[in-house]
Design a protein around this motif. Structure first.
Motif, PDB file in Angstrom:
ATOM      1  N   ASN A 191      39.948  -7.955 -11.874  1.00  0.00           N
ATOM      2  CA  ASN A 191      40.187  -9.373 -12.062  1.00  0.00           C
ATOM      3  C   ASN A 191      40.845  -9.650 -13.406  1.00  0.00           C
ATOM      4  O   ASN A 191      41.627 -10.598 -13.549  1.00  0.00           O
ATOM      5  N   ALA A 192      40.541  -8.821 -14.403  1.00  0.00           N
ATOM      6  CA  ALA A 192      41.127  -8.968 -15.739  1.00  0.00           C
ATOM      7  C   ALA A 192      42.472  -8.265 -15.859  1.00  0.00           C
ATOM      8  O   ALA A 192      43.063  -8.248 -16.947  1.00  0.00           O
ATOM      9  N   GLY A 193      42.956  -7.683 -14.760  1.00  0.00           N
ATOM     10  CA  GLY A 193      44.250  -7.024 -14.778  1.00  0.00           C
ATOM     11  C   GLY A 193      44.223  -5.601 -15.293  1.00  0.00           C
ATOM     12  O   GLY A 193      45.273  -5.016 -15.556  1.00  0.00           O
ATOM     13  N   ARG A 194      43.019  -5.043 -15.421  1.00  0.00           N
ATOM     14  CA  ARG A 194      42.902  -3.667 -15.903  1.00  0.00           C
ATOM     15  C   ARG A 194      42.829  -2.725 -14.702  1.00  0.00           C
ATOM     16  O   ARG A 194      41.785  -2.600 -14.070  1.00  0.00           O
ATOM     17  N   THR A 195      43.929  -2.092 -14.397  1.00  0.00           N
ATOM     18  CA  THR A 195      43.985  -1.216 -13.220  1.00  0.00           C
ATOM     19  C   THR A 195      44.084   0.253 -13.585  1.00  0.00           C
ATOM     20  O   THR A 195      44.039   1.107 -12.711  1.00  0.00           O
ATOM     21  N   THR A 196      44.258   0.561 -14.870  1.00  0.00           N
ATOM     22  CA  THR A 196      44.121   1.935 -15.353  1.00  0.00           C
ATOM     23  C   THR A 196      42.863   1.981 -16.194  1.00  0.00           C
ATOM     24  O   THR A 196      42.742   1.276 -17.202  1.00  0.00           O
ATOM     25  N   ILE A 197      41.906   2.791 -15.772  1.00  0.00           N
ATOM     26  CA  ILE A 197      40.557   2.751 -16.335  1.00  0.00           C
ATOM     27  C   ILE A 197      40.177   4.129 -16.860  1.00  0.00           C
ATOM     28  O   ILE A 197      40.388   5.138 -16.189  1.00  0.00           O
ATOM     29  N   VAL A 198      39.624   4.157 -18.073  1.00  0.00           N
ATOM     30  CA  VAL A 198      39.157   5.403 -18.668  1.00  0.00           C
ATOM     31  C   VAL A 198      37.713   5.650 -18.241  1.00  0.00           C
ATOM     32  O   VAL A 198      36.866   4.755 -18.338  1.00  0.00           O
TER      33      VAL A 198
END
Length: 373
Positions: A207-214
């Motif tokens: 939802n926050a636009g974070r689609t690459t996640i560590v």
């Protein structure tokens, strides 16, 4: 509370807003699986639920309903009503639910309405929301890109995670540090709760636009919590950032987390004397769990050092001797295992550095662009 809010089937907003939820299922149902922002105030306790279920099988719906009303009556009903009313006052924007959004939640809703409180429910109940979270979890795993933060035991990977712009702390969700010594105060969530928490984190990230996640490099199991197979398979193909620290830095980090923090948590939970005894027992039990892999002689050597360190810590408030067994365990046990595993992943390493270097490079980076190829 006189304003009438409608029931909701917008499950995503419940989690994006951390909406308080009143769970009126029996405690045994709640323990098997729930949601982070839910509070269990049951219509029926476990014994009552069992009696009504037995009655339903033997005599049908109407008899079971009659039994339910006879069991939840008088002072019992009044006490439970008081708890629900208190929840609605403390959480005026919340919702209530039962398992399927059926008779139990509607009954609680109607009783509250009789008391002048119009409180909405979650349509479909726990079952529908759980199905939604499972779908969101698998969809998120498929659509998101992952970067794996690797590094030897004690490098402080979780600490670095917290300085990155887009991460999910798997160990935090599992309430376990991931090693034989990784148990934490409060125990681990059920497998269902772990999956629910993970799905909610993905919902918030996307939802926050974070689609690459560590994600921190983890095995299939974090304590007893099992990663979804689809997530583990995708993690095994993802690029790796390698966190590197010298041995003494790792000894210090391990000492702070596994000795100082664990002791502090135990004392907060149990008081000074019982807290220290619990801390000491857990530490020794953790070492005993890897006895076979250590070998009898090395296990006994480390256990002796650990016992001496615990006595010195208890009797003289000196804890530095713990560094001796920590150093040996890191160098001679954990490092060879990790180095072997890292050889199998060497082609996926895209960057490496110490905490300061990696934090400086990635703390303000757009990971979506950085790892988009």
């Amino acid at each position: 509370m006189t304003d009438s809010r409608p029931n909701t089937s917008d499950y995503e907003q419940l989690f994006l807003n951390d909406t308080p939820l009143l769970d009126v299922r029996a405690p045994v149902e709640f323990e098997k699986g729930s949601f982070p922002q839910s509070q269990n105030q049951p219509l029926m306790n476990n014994e009552e639920r069992q009696k009504i279920g037995t009655c339903y099988k033997r005599s049908g719906h109407d008899a079971a309903m009659a039994l339910g009303h006879s069991l939840v009556n008088g002072k019992i009903k009044a006490d439970r009503m008081a708890a629900w009313i208190q929840f609605t006052k403390e959480n005026p924007d919340g919702y209530l639910y039962c398992f399927r959004g059926g008779e139990r939640s509607h009954l609680v809703q109607s009783w509250l309405k009789e008391a002048g409180i119009h409180y909405p429910l979650v349509t479909g109940g726990y079952k529908a929301v759980r199905s939604f979270l499972i779908e969101q979890l698998e969809e998120s795993i498929e659509e998101c890109n992952f970067v794996i933060l690797g590094g030897k035991t004690g490098t402080g990977k979780t600490r670095l995670l917290e300085h990155l712009p887009s991460y999910i702390d798997l160990e935090g969700l599992a309430n376990h540090r991931g090693s034989s010594f990784g148990r934490r105060i409060g125990g681990q969530p059920s497998q269902i709760d772990f999956e629910n928490r993970l799905a909610i984190e993905f919902i918030k990230s996307r939802n926050a636009g974070r689609t690459t996640i560590v994600l921190e490099d983890e095995s299939k199991l974090i304590g007893r919590c099992c990663l979804p197979l689809s997530l583990k398979e995708k993690m095994q193909k993802a690029p790796i950032i390698l966190l590197e620290e010298d041995l003494e830095t790792r000894v210090q980090i391990t000492f702070e987390e596994y000795i100082e923090q664990n002791l502090f948590d135990n004392i907060c939970a149990h008081g000074k004397d019982t807290g220290f005894a619990t801390f000491a027992d857990d530490l020794l039990a953790s070492l005993d769990r890897i006895r076979k892999r250590l070998g009898g002689a090395r296990h006994q050597e480390l256990r002796t050092i650990m016992e001496e360190a615990l006595l010195e810590q208890r009797d003289h408030n000196r804890s530095q001797k713990h560094r001796d067994w920590i150093r040996t365990l890191l160098r001679d046990y954990y490092d060879p295992m990790y180095e072997f595993q890292l050889e199998q992943k060497s082609g996926r390493i895209t960057d490496c550095g110490n905490c300061r270097q990696l934090q400086q490079k990635y703390s303000n980076a757009n990971l979506n662009k950085l790892f988009s190829e």
